[in-house]
Design a protein around this motif. Structure first.
Motif, PDB file in Angstrom:
ATOM      1  N   UNK A 157      35.775 114.074  53.427  1.00 50.92           N
ATOM      2  CA  UNK A 157      36.665 114.621  53.663  1.00 50.92           C
ATOM      3  C   UNK A 157      38.324 114.162  53.893  1.00 50.92           C
ATOM      4  N   UNK A 158      38.763 112.807  54.016  1.00 45.63           N
ATOM      5  CA  UNK A 158      39.822 112.059  54.517  1.00 45.63           C
ATOM      6  C   UNK A 158      40.265 111.784  52.927  1.00 45.63           C
ATOM      7  N   UNK A 159      40.012 111.932  51.903  1.00 48.29           N
ATOM      8  CA  UNK A 159      40.572 112.170  50.735  1.00 48.29           C
ATOM      9  C   UNK A 159      40.113 111.758  49.561  1.00 48.29           C
ATOM     10  N   UNK A 160      38.793 111.115  49.811  1.00 49.40           N
ATOM     11  CA  UNK A 160      38.238 110.104  48.982  1.00 49.40           C
ATOM     12  C   UNK A 160      36.505 110.648  48.104  1.00 49.40           C
ATOM     13  N   UNK A 161      37.092 110.807  47.115  1.00 50.31           N
ATOM     14  CA  UNK A 161      36.405 111.105  45.678  1.00 50.31           C
ATOM     15  C   UNK A 161      35.042 111.572  45.739  1.00 50.31           C
ATOM     16  N   UNK A 162      33.622 111.890  44.971  1.00 49.04           N
ATOM     17  CA  UNK A 162      32.536 111.982  45.195  1.00 49.04           C
ATOM     18  C   UNK A 162      32.000 112.835  44.039  1.00 49.04           C
ATOM     19  N   UNK A 163      31.284 111.017  43.085  1.00 47.30           N
ATOM     20  CA  UNK A 163      30.572 111.998  42.369  1.00 47.30           C
ATOM     21  C   UNK A 163      29.166 111.083  42.143  1.00 47.30           C
ATOM     22  N   UNK A 164      27.998 112.802  42.419  1.00 45.39           N
ATOM     23  CA  UNK A 164      26.832 112.597  42.555  1.00 45.39           C
ATOM     24  C   UNK A 164      25.917 113.458  41.631  1.00 45.39           C
ATOM     25  N   UNK A 165      24.540 112.859  41.780  1.00 40.79           N
ATOM     26  CA  UNK A 165      23.696 113.726  40.499  1.00 40.79           C
ATOM     27  C   UNK A 165      22.235 113.655  40.819  1.00 40.79           C
ATOM     28  N   UNK A 166      21.324 114.896  40.457  1.00 40.45           N
ATOM     29  CA  UNK A 166      19.939 114.887  41.358  1.00 40.45           C
ATOM     30  C   UNK A 166      19.191 115.815  41.874  1.00 40.45           C
ATOM     31  N   UNK A 167      17.924 115.674  41.010  1.00 41.02           N
ATOM     32  CA  UNK A 167      17.965 117.489  40.972  1.00 41.02           C
ATOM     33  C   UNK A 167      16.929 117.466  42.534  1.00 41.02           C
ATOM     34  N   UNK A 168      17.023 118.240  43.464  1.00 40.03           N
ATOM     35  CA  UNK A 168      16.360 118.921  44.188  1.00 40.03           C
ATOM     36  C   UNK A 168      14.822 119.884  44.171  1.00 40.03           C
ATOM     37  N   UNK A 169      14.776 120.460  42.603  1.00 37.67           N
ATOM     38  CA  UNK A 169      13.002 120.610  42.269  1.00 37.67           C
ATOM     39  C   UNK A 169      12.468 119.627  42.385  1.00 37.67           C
ATOM     40  N   UNK A 170      12.297 118.587  41.804  1.00 31.46           N
ATOM     41  CA  UNK A 170      11.004 117.749  42.063  1.00 31.46           C
ATOM     42  C   UNK A 170      10.824 117.119  43.372  1.00 31.46           C
ATOM     43  N   UNK A 171      11.849 116.874  44.403  1.00 28.99           N
ATOM     44  CA  UNK A 171      12.225 116.832  45.124  1.00 28.99           C
ATOM     45  C   UNK A 171      11.805 117.826  46.459  1.00 28.99           C
ATOM     46  N   UNK A 172      11.648 119.293  46.632  1.00 33.08           N
ATOM     47  CA  UNK A 172      11.318 120.517  46.344  1.00 33.08           C
ATOM     48  C   UNK A 172       9.703 120.156  47.151  1.00 33.08           C
ATOM     49  N   UNK A 173       8.310 119.607  45.871  1.00 29.27           N
ATOM     50  CA  UNK A 173       7.366 119.477  45.659  1.00 29.27           C
ATOM     51  C   UNK A 173       6.629 118.924  47.353  1.00 29.27           C
ATOM     52  N   UNK A 174       7.841 118.014  47.362  1.00 31.85           N
ATOM     53  CA  UNK A 174       7.136 117.723  48.701  1.00 31.85           C
ATOM     54  C   UNK A 174       7.801 117.264  50.824  1.00 31.85           C
ATOM     55  N   UNK A 175       9.073 118.641  49.990  1.00 23.38           N
ATOM     56  CA  UNK A 175       9.627 118.615  51.118  1.00 23.38           C
ATOM     57  C   UNK A 175       9.948 119.914  50.859  1.00 23.38           C
ATOM     58  N   UNK A 176      10.715 120.550  52.482  1.00 27.80           N
ATOM     59  CA  UNK A 176      10.615 121.683  52.618  1.00 27.80           C
ATOM     60  C   UNK A 176      12.057 122.229  52.626  1.00 27.80           C
ATOM     61  N   UNK A 177      12.739 123.694  52.430  1.00 27.47           N
ATOM     62  CA  UNK A 177      14.205 123.988  53.151  1.00 27.47           C
ATOM     63  C   UNK A 177      15.578 123.357  51.920  1.00 27.47           C
ATOM     64  N   UNK A 178      15.210 122.748  50.821  1.00 29.68           N
ATOM     65  CA  UNK A 178      15.626 121.842  50.013  1.00 29.68           C
ATOM     66  C   UNK A 178      17.638 122.575  50.348  1.00 29.68           C
ATOM     67  N   UNK A 179      17.383 123.761  50.576  1.00 31.92           N
ATOM     68  CA  UNK A 179      19.488 124.268  50.340  1.00 31.92           C
ATOM     69  C   UNK A 179      19.811 122.856  51.535  1.00 31.92           C
ATOM     70  N   UNK A 180      19.151 122.859  52.971  1.00 30.18           N
ATOM     71  CA  UNK A 180      19.768 121.884  54.047  1.00 30.18           C
ATOM     72  C   UNK A 180      18.992 120.183  54.489  1.00 30.18           C
ATOM     73  N   UNK A 181      18.194 120.523  54.268  1.00 32.53           N
ATOM     74  CA  UNK A 181      16.689 119.082  53.571  1.00 32.53           C
ATOM     75  C   UNK A 181      16.884 118.151  52.703  1.00 32.53           C
ATOM     76  N   UNK A 182      18.421 118.609  51.482  1.00 31.79           N
ATOM     77  CA  UNK A 182      17.422 117.670  50.434  1.00 31.79           C
ATOM     78  C   UNK A 182      18.910 116.972  50.921  1.00 31.79           C
ATOM     79  N   UNK A 183      19.318 115.228  50.722  1.00 30.02           N
ATOM     80  CA  UNK A 183      20.580 114.752  51.146  1.00 30.02           C
ATOM     81  C   UNK A 183      21.098 115.329  50.529  1.00 30.02           C
TER      82      UNK A 183
END
Length: 380
Positions: free
Chosen positions: A261-287
């Motif tokens: 938010x203060x001007x830094x850059x972020x590069x991130x990769x991940x796949x929420x479909x695998x995470x969702x097998x053991x967790x709920x509500x990926x749009x909000x709870x996926x880290x």
């Protein structure tokens, strides 16, 4: 002030009736000169063009002794360049831009065109091998799709988050050494472009989480400075690279969010479909969505992206490829003011459906604005 023609005509005829302007009086007929009736001649003189000449301001033309609006859109004098649409106004015209475009002097430019071209410079294809990427929902006003598969599912996207920037990849494998090799495709070039784009400078200092050591080696080979970092020591860095599901606690994620938010850059990769097998509500709870949602991007639990090689468009993906802009493009299309061709309609429909499906577990509580816009369009 010019006297209207109707008033002059009435005056001329009235004078003729009382014998003051018809070549004679009631008792003395007008002399026949062999020309048309003298009364007609006199009235014609009174209402001649010279008698009612008006000077009109730019944007207006003379018509029947009055200044009326000039329709520059119809007479061809307007200078709107595609994709702008000419719209006549009182005394002028406007070049109206489609949704997602910013106005220029005589036309429009896609607001994220420059950003897209910077990210995809020298990038023709990317190949994820057998890695199954999560679909990314692009729903923010300052976000945009970067790469889609043939079915129009987005799996690489970018966005602005206040002063900072972010690029999201639908699988962490896109940031690992086996996919960064330049001999097979341009995935490595895309990641290097992303590092410079999110940093907003050509020679950034890049921090990386432990899982991104291979990425750091790739970036160093391109002359970029890298350093191992954690969320608590981001000061002095321009970019931070991480897995979207890196296992950081809430306090650490808050520090990364503040950095961006203060001007830094972020590069991130991940796949929420695998995470969702053991967790709920990926749009909000996926880290990773702790960070991505602020940039108008969301890792979804949908694993519907095709694997293998993908072509990268040499021109920016259009607004109909964007979940929010597709919705906003449909409204003027249905109103008939800015119609979409069949291909664009189908693309918009796919983008809206993907976004609704991807955000569905949290639409009502966490994405009410998007749901409201979709509901409004469906009612048209």
């Amino acid at each position: 002030m010019t006297t209207p023609r109707s008033v002059l005509l009435s005056l001329a005829l009235a004078l003729c009736v009382i014998g003051q302007a018809c070549g004679g009086s009631d008792s003395t007929p007008a002399t026949d000169t062999g020309s048309p009736d003298s009364a007609t001649d006199t009235a014609a003189d009174v209402i001649s063009v010279d008698a009612c000449t008006v000077q009109c301001d730019p944007g207006y033309v003379e018509q029947d002794c009055a200044c009326v609006d000039q329709d520059e859109c119809s007479d061809g004098t307007a200078t709107c360049e595609a994709p702008a649409t000419c719209q006549n106004t009182d005394g002028g015209f406007e070049c109206a831009c489609p949704v997602g475009y910013d106005p220029t002097e005589n036309g429009c430019v896609l607001w994220y065109a420059e950003h897209y071209l910077a990210l995809t410079d020298g990038v023709a294809t990317v190949d994820g091998g057998g890695s199954q990427s999560s679909m990314l929902a692009v729903h923010g006003a300052r976000a945009f799709p970067v790469v889609q598969d043939q079915a129009k599912h987005t799996f690489i996207a970018a966005g602005e988050f206040l002063q900072g920037r972010m690029v999201a990849f639908g699988h962490e494998a896109w940031l690992k050494p086996n996919l960064l090799d330049d001999t097979n495709d341009d995935s490595g070039r895309l990641v290097r472009n992303a590092a410079r784009w999110v940093a907003q400078k050509p020679d950034p200092t890049i921090g990386y989480s432990p899982a991104m050591a291979g990425l750091a080696s790739h970036l160093e080979a391109d002359g970029l400075a890298t350093v191992a970092a954690s969320p608590s020591d981001l000061a002095g860095l321009d970019v931070f690279c991480m897995e979207a599901n890196a296992g950081y606690d809430d306090d650490a994620m808050a520090l990364i969010q503040q950095f961006v938010m203060q001007g830094g850059g972020l590069i991130a990769g991940g796949q929420a479909w695998w995470w969702s097998y053991s967790h709920e509500n990926a749009p909000v709870n996926y880290p990773g969505n702790w960070l991505a949602n602020g940039a108008g991007l969301t890792w979804t639990a949908l694993g519907n992206v095709a694997t293998g090689s993908h072509e990268v468009s040499p021109t920016p993906l259009p607004p109909v490829a964007h979940g929010l802009l597709a919705l906003e493009s449909i409204k003027p299309h249905l109103a008939g003011t800015m119609p979409l061709d069949l291909s664009a309609q189908q693309w918009a429909r796919a983008s809206i459906q993907d976004t609704l499906n991807g955000l569905r577990p949290a639409l009502v509580d966490d994405f009410p604005d998007y749901l409201a816009k979709a509901t409004e369009v469906s009612a048209l």
